[in-house]
Enzyme design. Structure first.
Site, PDB file in Angstrom:
ATOM      1  N   GLU A 167       0.811  -1.224   0.000  1.00 14.27           N
ATOM      2  CA  GLU A 167       0.000   0.000   0.000  1.00 14.27           C
ATOM      3  C   GLU A 167       0.842   1.270   0.000  1.00 14.27           C
ATOM      4  OE1 GLU A 167      -2.736  -0.546   3.267  1.00 14.27           O
ATOM      5  OE2 GLU A 167      -3.515  -2.412   2.446  1.00 14.27           O
ATOM      6  N   ASN A 208       2.141  -4.881  -3.278  1.00 15.59           N
ATOM      7  CA  ASN A 208       0.735  -5.250  -3.073  1.00 15.59           C
ATOM      8  C   ASN A 208      -0.067  -3.985  -2.787  1.00 15.59           C
ATOM      9  OD1 ASN A 208      -1.246  -7.370  -2.558  1.00 15.59           O
ATOM     10  ND2 ASN A 208      -1.131  -6.811  -0.385  1.00 15.59           N
ATOM     11  N   HIS A 244     -10.370  -6.086  -2.465  1.00 18.51           N
ATOM     12  CA  HIS A 244     -11.436  -5.937  -1.472  1.00 18.51           C
ATOM     13  C   HIS A 244     -12.600  -5.241  -2.184  1.00 18.51           C
ATOM     14  CE1 HIS A 244      -9.030  -7.349   1.845  1.00 18.51           C
ATOM     15  NE2 HIS A 244      -8.052  -6.532   1.506  1.00 18.51           N
ATOM     16  N   GLU A 273      -6.078 -10.667  -1.703  1.00 22.59           N
ATOM     17  CA  GLU A 273      -6.911 -10.477  -0.512  1.00 22.59           C
ATOM     18  C   GLU A 273      -8.393 -10.385  -0.879  1.00 22.59           C
ATOM     19  OE1 GLU A 273      -5.482  -7.226   1.911  1.00 22.59           O
ATOM     20  OE2 GLU A 273      -3.384  -7.702   1.493  1.00 22.59           O
ATOM     21  N   ASP A 275     -12.155 -10.314  -1.134  1.00 21.41           N
ATOM     22  CA  ASP A 275     -13.446 -10.478  -0.467  1.00 21.41           C
ATOM     23  C   ASP A 275     -14.440  -9.536  -1.139  1.00 21.41           C
ATOM     24  OD1 ASP A 275     -12.652  -8.081   0.789  1.00 21.41           O
ATOM     25  OD2 ASP A 275     -12.269  -9.049   2.710  1.00 21.41           O
TER      26      ASP A 275
HETATM   27  O1  G3I Z   1      -5.198  -8.940  18.579  1.00 22.79           O
HETATM   28  C1  G3I Z   1      -5.911  -7.841  19.119  1.00 22.79           C
HETATM   29  C2  G3I Z   1      -6.730  -8.252  20.328  1.00 22.79           C
HETATM   30  O2  G3I Z   1      -5.860  -8.665  21.344  1.00 22.79           O
HETATM   31  C3  G3I Z   1      -7.585  -7.052  20.777  1.00 22.79           C
HETATM   32  O3  G3I Z   1      -8.426  -7.462  21.804  1.00 22.79           O
HETATM   33  C4  G3I Z   1      -8.439  -6.550  19.634  1.00 22.79           C
HETATM   34  C5  G3I Z   1      -9.222  -5.304  20.007  1.00 22.79           C
HETATM   35  O4  G3I Z   1      -9.439  -4.458  18.921  1.00 22.79           O
HETATM   36  O5  G3I Z   1      -7.587  -6.201  18.545  1.00 22.79           O
HETATM   37  C6  G3I Z   1      -6.843  -7.301  18.055  1.00 22.79           C
HETATM   38  O6  G3I Z   1      -6.063  -6.865  16.984  1.00 22.79           O
HETATM   39  C7  G3I Z   1      -6.749  -6.590  15.782  1.00 22.79           C
HETATM   40  C8  G3I Z   1      -6.167  -7.484  14.693  1.00 22.79           C
HETATM   41  O7  G3I Z   1      -6.747  -7.179  13.470  1.00 22.79           O
HETATM   42  C9  G3I Z   1      -6.423  -8.972  14.974  1.00 22.79           C
HETATM   43  O8  G3I Z   1      -7.795  -9.223  14.984  1.00 22.79           O
HETATM   44  C10 G3I Z   1      -6.532  -5.149  15.431  1.00 22.79           C
HETATM   45  O9  G3I Z   1      -7.206  -4.317  16.362  1.00 22.79           O
HETATM   46  C11 G3I Z   1      -7.072  -4.877  14.048  1.00 22.79           C
HETATM   47  O10 G3I Z   1      -6.720  -3.547  13.664  1.00 22.79           O
HETATM   48  C12 G3I Z   1      -6.472  -5.854  13.060  1.00 22.79           C
HETATM   49  O11 G3I Z   1      -7.077  -5.624  11.824  1.00 22.79           O
HETATM   50  C13 G3I Z   1      -6.401  -6.173  10.720  1.00 22.79           C
HETATM   51  C14 G3I Z   1      -6.068  -5.067   9.740  1.00 22.79           C
HETATM   52  O12 G3I Z   1      -5.473  -5.597   8.577  1.00 22.79           O
HETATM   53  C15 G3I Z   1      -5.128  -4.051  10.342  1.00 22.79           C
HETATM   54  O13 G3I Z   1      -4.935  -2.993   9.506  1.00 22.79           O
HETATM   55  C16 G3I Z   1      -7.315  -7.180  10.052  1.00 22.79           C
HETATM   56  O14 G3I Z   1      -7.498  -8.314  10.914  1.00 22.79           O
HETATM   57  C17 G3I Z   1      -6.715  -7.632   8.732  1.00 22.79           C
HETATM   58  O15 G3I Z   1      -7.670  -8.405   8.036  1.00 22.79           O
HETATM   59  C18 G3I Z   1      -6.359  -6.437   7.896  1.00 22.79           C
HETATM   60  O16 G3I Z   1      -5.758  -6.884   6.698  1.00 22.79           O
HETATM   61  C19 G3I Z   1      -5.394  -5.898   5.748  1.00 22.79           C
HETATM   62  C20 G3I Z   1      -4.159  -6.380   5.035  1.00 22.79           C
HETATM   63  O17 G3I Z   1      -3.137  -6.671   5.958  1.00 22.79           O
HETATM   64  C21 G3I Z   1      -3.663  -5.359   4.027  1.00 22.79           C
HETATM   65  N1  G3I Z   1      -4.715  -5.004   3.107  1.00 22.79           N
HETATM   66  C22 G3I Z   1      -5.974  -4.599   3.720  1.00 22.79           C
HETATM   67  C23 G3I Z   1      -6.477  -5.651   4.689  1.00 22.79           C
HETATM   68  C24 G3I Z   1      -7.808  -5.260   5.261  1.00 22.79           C
HETATM   69  O18 G3I Z   1      -7.724  -4.093   6.015  1.00 22.79           O
END
Ligand code: G3I
Length: 563
Positions: A167, A208, A244, A273, A275
């Site tokens: 990104e 990516n 996405h 990715e 969806d």
């Molecule tokens: O692990 C913690 C947990 O301990 C806590 O209780 C909870 C509370 O919010 O957060 C958890 O972490 C989260 C993590 O996902 C695991 O679930 C983060 O807050 C959350 O921000 C994080 O989001 C991820 C996101 O990237 C971050 O930017 C998404 O799962 C993930 O699907 C997403 O993936 C990205 C790709 O890497 C890049 N392209 C876009 C894509 C979608 O945004």
């Protein structure tokens, strides 16, 4: 029988009520071997020389049996959804934690899957200790991180590729002003690839991004960067298109064409990715549209030799990033929250299986297209949708220009409307539509609509228009300036610029031009003080747009005519 009407811009629209003659077209592939309904996705993908993958989260991987069973049984490729990111692997400087990353790698090895590493250098999910470093220390931290993380799996045959940078672009195609860019300048990108090659000489190294699925300012900037890096022998081997998608914003119909132009640079391409989200609640119609999107993405990858495969960003709607990021939206994956397959699963399955079983039944005939917003170079069309009962499902529509024995394919659309661009000014077009299903069966043609594009150029001479996003926020953005340039040899006495707003975007204001809309087509006319333009002279106008939260598509198809 013909009827002729005038639309608001003075272009003529005529509807031919008799059915058009069948055109001599064989655009689509013949159906391949029937799909075995019971075979998992990975079996069909492997038979096509592609991977079908899923992003895995370590939580459900360790504590949900159904999740593990599907992850292992259906997919031959996996990506760590979060476990290989910087905040997971090096939360404090020099303190590495590979518990999640190793769990993903072990799972892949147990299940004969390849792993795509995601991601080494990103502005998000990177700890603040990195963001606050001065330049020399930041570059060294990046080198050490890449060396340690990519180096750890360099001898592991399951790890085949890395997202080295993720990104790096803004929506308008400029480089994202991330802390990486602000501290190190553009060179951090080439450095990251060189460090990654040194750490793991055998891995494919990828760039990516999102919103690069269609041909637009952002994907073109990525194309130019990849070409330029490779000319400088920077080791960029692969390009990832996140994909996405959302059913309410339309399908990028030029996906295959876009993948192919990157492939022609000599890189591998991959859908990284995928969806397809929707506004909740789910219903059968939204599920069917979603299935069409999934099918189209898989088919685009199948059609491009250099496309290695498709990774879906998760397995089940029970665990998806979408509802947290887009409130009110969800249901983006191919299994529902109870691990039941959705129509999207069947679409992916049948596309990978080579079509569609024995579907030889074409979709029903689409309705007669209605034309609107006709300009010197574009026209919007919409028609009553077809249905498909043969089993493979409705895949989309082909739009043809009737020209006797050699009709021309003007465009394709996943939905029952489209905007044709690149039309010739002052020209009559007879246009009809055919629906196609997942097996490539084409419906009989709709009746034709006839319209005439308005005069372009004119006595004053030609002109061009380009728009720049000046600023944006969650629900809107400002395009300023739209630069109008007289590219002819005579003075212009007035100009007209047309462009298309993405679906769901609405005009919120404008200045230095008079704007009118027809559907998503916007017509901007010069005002008293800026219509006279000497050869090579330029002027500008601007406008503001409201958009659905987080939808970062941008206006496209700027054309200029005089007057
Ligand atoms: O692990 C913690 C947990 O301990 C806590 O209780 C909870 C509370 O919010 O957060 C958890 O972490 C989260 C993590 O996902 C695991 O679930 C983060 O807050 C959350 O921000 C994080 O989001 C991820 C996101 O990237 C971050 O930017 C998404 O799962 C993930 O699907 C997403 O993936 C990205 C790709 O890497 C890049 N392209 C876009 C894509 C979608 O945004």
């Amino acid at each position: 029988m013909l009827s002729t009407t005038l639309n608001r811009s003075g272009a003529r629209i005529r509807t031919l009520t008799a059915a058009a003659a069948l055109a001599l077209l064989t655009v689509f592939l013949a159906p391949a071997a029937p799909a075995d309904a019971s075979a998992p996705l990975r079996q069909h993908a492997a038979a096509r020389g592609k991977f079908i993958g899923a992003a895995l989260a370590t939580g459900p991987l360790s504590n949900e049996t159904q999740y593990r069973t599907l992850a292992a049984g259906e997919f031959n490729q996996i990506t760590a959804e979060n476990a290989m990111k910087w905040d997971a692997t090096e939360p404090s400087q020099g303190q590495f934690n590979f518990s999640g990353a190793d769990a993903i790698m072990n799972f892949a090895q147990q299940n004969d899957q390849q792993v795509h590493g995601h991601t080494l250098v990103w502005h998000s999910q990177t700890p603040t200790w990195v963001q606050n470093l001065p330049a020399t220390a930041m570059r060294e931290a990046m080198r050490n991180h890449i060396d340690t993380v990519a180096g750890r799996y360099a001898d592991n045959p399951a790890l085949v590729s890395w997202d080295v940078v993720n990104e790096v672009f803004e929506e308008n195609g400029s480089l994202r002003t991330s802390f990486w860019y602000n501290t190190l300048g553009q060179s951090y990108i080439a450095d990251a690839f060189r460090y990654a090659r040194a750490a793991d000489p055998d891995a494919r190294l990828c760039i990516n991004d999102y919103n690069v699925e269609g041909i637009n300012a952002k994907s073109t900037a990525m194309y130019n960067l990849v070409r330029s890096l490779r000319q400088q022998n920077v080791p960029v081997d692969c390009v990832g298109f996140q994909s996405h998608l959302a059913i309410q914003y339309g399908f990028p119909n030029d996906l295959q064409q876009n993948l192919q132009r990157f492939a022609d640079l000599g890189v591998q391409v991959r859908i990284t990715e995928l969806d397809v989200r929707m506004q909740m609640p789910r219903d059968a119609s939204k599920d069917a549209t979603q299935a069409t999107y999934y099918r189209n993405v898989v088919n685009a990858c199948l059609a491009v030799t250099a496309c290695a495969g498709v990774t879906i960003w998760g397995i089940t709607d029970r665990h998806s990033w979408v509802p947290d990021t887009f409130p009110g939206e969800g249901a983006a994956l191919i299994y529902n929250e109870n691990y039941q397959t959705k129509p999207a699963y069947t679409a992916v399955h049948d596309a990978l299986a080579g079509g569609t079983g024995n579907d030889t039944t074409p979709p029903t005939t689409p309705g007669t297209p209605a034309a609107s917003g006709v300009t010197s170079s574009s026209a919007s069309l919409s028609w009553a949708a077809s249905t498909d009962s043969g089993g493979s499902g409705l895949a989309g529509y082909n739009v043809y220009r009737e020209q006797g024995a050699t009709d021309t394919l003007l465009g394709q659309s996943a939905t029952n409307s489209t905007t044709l661009t690149g039309l010739t000014a002052d020209t009559e077009y007879q246009v009809y539509v055919r629906a196609r299903d997942g097996a490539g069966n084409l419906s009989t043609p709709s009746a034709t609509v006839t319209f005439e594009t308005s005069a372009g150029g004119g006595p004053g001479g030609p002109c061009t228009a380009t728009g720049t996003i000046q600023t944006q926020w969650n629900n809107g953005y400002v395009v300023q300036p739209v630069t109008v340039t007289n590219t002819g040899s005579a003075t212009l006495n007035g100009w007209t610029v047309t462009f298309t707003l993405p679906a769901g975007h609405t005009l919120a204001g404008s200045w230095n031009a008079t704007l009118t809309t027809s559907g998503q087509t916007v017509t901007a006319k010069s005002v008293s003080y800026n219509g006279t333009l000497a050869p090579n002279a330029a002027t500008s106008f601007g406008f503001q747009v409201n958009r659905p939260s987080g939808n970062t598509q941008t206006p496209s198809g700027y054309t200029c005519a005089s007057p």
